[in-house]
Structures are given as structure tokens and as C-alpha cells.
Enzyme design. Sequence first.
Site: not given
Length: 119
Positions: A8, A11, A34, A50, A91, A99, A102, A104
Site C-alpha cells: 500500500c 502505508c 497531494d 490500514h 472517494n 486509485t 487506503h 484517505h
Amino acid sequence: MSSSEAECLFCKIVAGDIPSTAVFETATTYAFRDINPQADVHVLVVPRNHHADAAALSSEDPALLAEVMLAGAEVAKQEGIEESGYRLVFNTGPDAGRTVFHAHLHVLGGEQLGLFGRP
């Protein structure tokens, strides 16, 4: 750590294996810029543990979901967009364009944001 967690991206960022620009952190959350910003301010807030997505996070650890949201509000305050307005977005699922698998939270602001969904 499961194989999905070991692979991930977030992670690895939380572990410090991949560099990021930290904005805010607590014992349970980590917020960073980002790398492909969609607004003048675009910060991601992730739980350090996670969880696949917001739906999983809400069922597995609702208190942690609340901490992620509180961290998002603190990021907005710290970034100076608390008064002008900001957007908090999770999302979840393929139609949302997720995409990274995990959970967010996107904190977006610092400019007039476009309309949600269809024009």
C-alpha cells in the site's frame, strides 16, 4: 502486516518509506500534500492504520473516522482556508476514481472550487 498493506502506497508513506510533505499529524492520523494537487490547497489525511476505504473505516473503527475528519478540519484551519471554505472528500469505489486502496480524506480549498458532479 498483510500483503496488501505491505504494498500500500499510503502505508509506505506513513511508515516513512516513501517521502511526503507532512502538514499535520496525530498519533492516529497523518496529513500530507497531494503530489498531484487539484486545488491550491490539496492535503490528504490518512489513518495510520490500514483500512481499505471510508466504508471499511466507518464500520471497523468509527472513532478513528471521526479523528480523520477532525484532522481534516485542523488542516483547513492550519492552511488558512477555514473561513473561505473548503471541501472534505472521501472517494470510495471505481466510479469515484479512487486509485489508492487506503482510506484517505482529501482537504481541498484555497480557491473557488467547481461544482460537484455533472455540470
